[in-house]
Design a protein around this motif. Structure first.
Motif, PDB file in Angstrom:
ATOM      1  N   LEU A 165       0.815  -1.212   0.000  1.00 23.51           N
ATOM      2  CA  LEU A 165       0.000   0.000   0.000  1.00 23.51           C
ATOM      3  C   LEU A 165       0.852   1.268   0.000  1.00 23.51           C
ATOM      4  O   LEU A 165       0.423   2.299  -0.524  1.00 23.51           O
ATOM      5  CB  LEU A 165      -0.944  -0.007   1.208  1.00 23.51           C
ATOM      6  N   VAL A 166       2.038   1.201   0.577  1.00 22.61           N
ATOM      7  CA  VAL A 166       2.945   2.361   0.536  1.00 22.61           C
ATOM      8  C   VAL A 166       3.294   2.679  -0.915  1.00 22.61           C
ATOM      9  O   VAL A 166       3.258   3.842  -1.341  1.00 22.61           O
ATOM     10  CB  VAL A 166       4.215   2.098   1.358  1.00 22.61           C
ATOM     11  N   SER A 167       3.627   1.645  -1.683  1.00 25.20           N
ATOM     12  CA  SER A 167       3.953   1.867  -3.096  1.00 25.20           C
ATOM     13  C   SER A 167       2.732   2.303  -3.883  1.00 25.20           C
ATOM     14  O   SER A 167       2.814   3.173  -4.751  1.00 25.20           O
ATOM     15  CB  SER A 167       4.552   0.596  -3.701  1.00 25.20           C
ATOM     16  N   TYR A 168       1.564   1.716  -3.581  1.00 19.21           N
ATOM     17  CA  TYR A 168       0.325   2.129  -4.243  1.00 19.21           C
ATOM     18  C   TYR A 168       0.007   3.590  -3.923  1.00 19.21           C
ATOM     19  O   TYR A 168      -0.403   4.357  -4.808  1.00 19.21           O
ATOM     20  CB  TYR A 168      -0.839   1.247  -3.794  1.00 19.21           C
ATOM     21  N   ALA A 169       0.169   3.970  -2.652  1.00 18.20           N
ATOM     22  CA  ALA A 169      -0.119   5.351  -2.248  1.00 18.20           C
ATOM     23  C   ALA A 169       0.800   6.329  -2.972  1.00 18.20           C
ATOM     24  O   ALA A 169       0.377   7.434  -3.344  1.00 18.20           O
ATOM     25  CB  ALA A 169       0.038   5.493  -0.731  1.00 18.20           C
ATOM     26  N   ALA A 170       2.048   5.938  -3.161  1.00 19.19           N
ATOM     27  CA  ALA A 170       2.973   6.794  -3.900  1.00 19.19           C
ATOM     28  C   ALA A 170       2.527   6.941  -5.356  1.00 19.19           C
ATOM     29  O   ALA A 170       2.579   8.039  -5.925  1.00 19.19           O
ATOM     30  CB  ALA A 170       4.384   6.225  -3.833  1.00 19.19           C
ATOM     31  N   MET A 171       2.047   5.837  -5.950  1.00 16.77           N
ATOM     32  CA  MET A 171       1.588   5.895  -7.335  1.00 16.77           C
ATOM     33  C   MET A 171       0.321   6.721  -7.497  1.00 16.77           C
ATOM     34  O   MET A 171       0.048   7.260  -8.577  1.00 16.77           O
ATOM     35  CB  MET A 171       1.362   4.480  -7.878  1.00 16.77           C
ATOM     36  N   SER A 172      -0.471   6.829  -6.439  1.00 15.28           N
ATOM     37  CA  SER A 172      -1.709   7.610  -6.530  1.00 15.28           C
ATOM     38  C   SER A 172      -1.428   9.086  -6.783  1.00 15.28           C
ATOM     39  O   SER A 172      -2.329   9.835  -7.161  1.00 15.28           O
ATOM     40  CB  SER A 172      -2.537   7.445  -5.249  1.00 15.28           C
ATOM     41  N   GLY A 173      -0.186   9.513  -6.584  1.00 14.30           N
ATOM     42  CA  GLY A 173       0.185  10.878  -6.895  1.00 14.30           C
ATOM     43  C   GLY A 173       0.025  11.219  -8.363  1.00 14.30           C
ATOM     44  O   GLY A 173      -0.064  12.394  -8.731  1.00 14.30           O
ATOM     45  N   VAL A 174      -0.046  10.199  -9.212  1.00 14.36           N
ATOM     46  CA  VAL A 174      -0.234  10.424 -10.650  1.00 14.36           C
ATOM     47  C   VAL A 174      -1.544  11.142 -10.926  1.00 14.36           C
ATOM     48  O   VAL A 174      -1.650  11.947 -11.855  1.00 14.36           O
ATOM     49  CB  VAL A 174      -0.177   9.076 -11.410  1.00 14.36           C
ATOM     50  N   ILE A 175      -2.582  10.843 -10.124  1.00 20.22           N
ATOM     51  CA  ILE A 175      -3.883  11.481 -10.326  1.00 20.22           C
ATOM     52  C   ILE A 175      -4.162  12.512  -9.228  1.00 20.22           C
ATOM     53  O   ILE A 175      -5.319  12.838  -8.963  1.00 20.22           O
ATOM     54  CB  ILE A 175      -5.016  10.442 -10.373  1.00 20.22           C
ATOM     55  N   GLY A 176      -3.121  13.010  -8.593  1.00 20.95           N
ATOM     56  CA  GLY A 176      -3.291  14.010  -7.558  1.00 20.95           C
ATOM     57  C   GLY A 176      -3.798  13.449  -6.259  1.00 20.95           C
ATOM     58  O   GLY A 176      -4.563  14.103  -5.531  1.00 20.95           O
ATOM     59  N   GLY A 177      -3.361  12.225  -5.930  1.00 24.94           N
ATOM     60  CA  GLY A 177      -3.843  11.563  -4.729  1.00 24.94           C
ATOM     61  C   GLY A 177      -3.270  12.098  -3.441  1.00 24.94           C
ATOM     62  O   GLY A 177      -3.677  11.669  -2.362  1.00 24.94           O
ATOM     63  N   GLY A 178      -2.344  13.016  -3.502  1.00 23.33           N
ATOM     64  CA  GLY A 178      -1.753  13.551  -2.287  1.00 23.33           C
ATOM     65  C   GLY A 178      -0.614  12.682  -1.783  1.00 23.33           C
ATOM     66  O   GLY A 178      -0.306  11.633  -2.343  1.00 23.33           O
ATOM     67  N   GLY A 179       0.007  13.113  -0.693  1.00 19.33           N
ATOM     68  CA  GLY A 179       1.083  12.342  -0.094  1.00 19.33           C
ATOM     69  C   GLY A 179       2.422  12.555  -0.771  1.00 19.33           C
ATOM     70  O   GLY A 179       2.620  13.462  -1.581  1.00 19.33           O
ATOM     71  N   LEU A 180       3.364  11.680  -0.435  1.00 19.89           N
ATOM     72  CA  LEU A 180       4.733  11.807  -0.933  1.00 19.89           C
ATOM     73  C   LEU A 180       4.824  11.619  -2.438  1.00 19.89           C
ATOM     74  O   LEU A 180       5.639  12.259  -3.099  1.00 19.89           O
ATOM     75  CB  LEU A 180       5.620  10.788  -0.218  1.00 19.89           C
ATOM     76  N   GLY A 181       4.003  10.735  -2.988  1.00 23.22           N
ATOM     77  CA  GLY A 181       4.020  10.518  -4.430  1.00 23.22           C
ATOM     78  C   GLY A 181       3.616  11.764  -5.188  1.00 23.22           C
ATOM     79  O   GLY A 181       4.239  12.130  -6.199  1.00 23.22           O
ATOM     80  N   ASP A 182       2.570  12.429  -4.730  1.00 23.38           N
ATOM     81  CA  ASP A 182       2.109  13.663  -5.363  1.00 23.38           C
ATOM     82  C   ASP A 182       3.171  14.750  -5.258  1.00 23.38           C
ATOM     83  O   ASP A 182       3.426  15.490  -6.214  1.00 23.38           O
ATOM     84  CB  ASP A 182       0.809  14.121  -4.687  1.00 23.38           C
TER      85      ASP A 182
END
Length: 225
Positions: A165-182
């Motif tokens: 889920l950490v890696s998924y959460a980072a990938m969610s930044g692609v659609i503006g999901g917030g967090g470190l990925g965004d």
């Protein structure tokens, strides 16, 4: 640490990094809770309806297994985009932390359910047969024998899922999901700020390491061996 390195990190907006880290933890924690609540019963049903199990049902098992495999085989970035209408319907938005949690749950639940099924398969079949011989009902077998017997394995499965889920959460930044990925995408990639990219990756690595160590200690504590 030389002067150039110090100036590099001194120029960072640490408040943004701290907020992004908190958002990532919120996404991982919230989605992990719902993933366990949904994935655990799904994994138990997969196990019970499988071959040579108490509720063996070939068609139901095949249908559930196919659904699990279809979602698991879909790249998460594509799943994020496909689920935008569903997320908007459920949450009212597809961006930010709230908008990232539904696709995280949908993407991780089949993964966790399959892990649960595999953990339950490792239980000695004699335990199930002995419970049935004593007249135990199916809920008694599940909650009194299967889940307690596999508790350390389930903790390990939860740990693996949390890291995923950490890696998924980072990938969610692609659609503006917030967090470190965004943060990494908006500043590290789009604005070519390599210092932001470096720090966000480092924080993600530390988070994964912390989850793994914590999970391993829990497994050791509750292990029968």
């Amino acid at each position: 640490m030389n002067a150039s390195t110090f100036n590099l990190f001194a120029s960072l907006d640490w408040s943004d990094i701290g907020m992004a880290t908190l958002e990532t933890l919120t996404m991982v924690g919230g989605s992990l809770l719902f993933t366990v609540l949904l994935g655990l019963p799904l994994g138990v049903v997969l196990f019970l309806t499988g071959p040579r199990q108490p509720l063996e049902h070939a068609r139901l098992y095949a249908a559930l297994s196919l659904l699990v495999n279809l979602i698991r085989s879909t790249p998460f970035v594509i799943l994020l985009i496909i689920l935008i209408p569903v997320t908007v319907t459920l949450i009212g938005t597809s961006i930010g932390v709230p908008g990232a949690i539904p696709p995280l749950v949908i993407g991780a639940t089949p993964f966790f359910a399959r892990l649960v099924e595999n953990v339950l398969r490792e239980v000695d079949r004699g335990i199930i047969e002995a419970s049935q011989a004593m007249g135990a009902t199916l809920p008694q077998i599940v909650f009194g024998a299967l889940l307690p017997e596999t508790f350390p394995g389930l903790l390990a499965a939860i740990t693996v899922t949390a890291i995923t889920l950490v890696s998924y959460a980072a990938m969610s930044g692609v659609i503006g999901g917030g967090g470190l990925g965004d943060l990494a995408i908006r500043f590290g990639y789009q604005r070519f700020q390599s210092d932001v990219m470096f720090v966000t990756v480092a924080v993600l690595l530390l988070l994964v390491q912390a989850l793994q160590v914590f999970g391993d200690r829990l497994v050791q504590r509750f292990s029968h061996k």
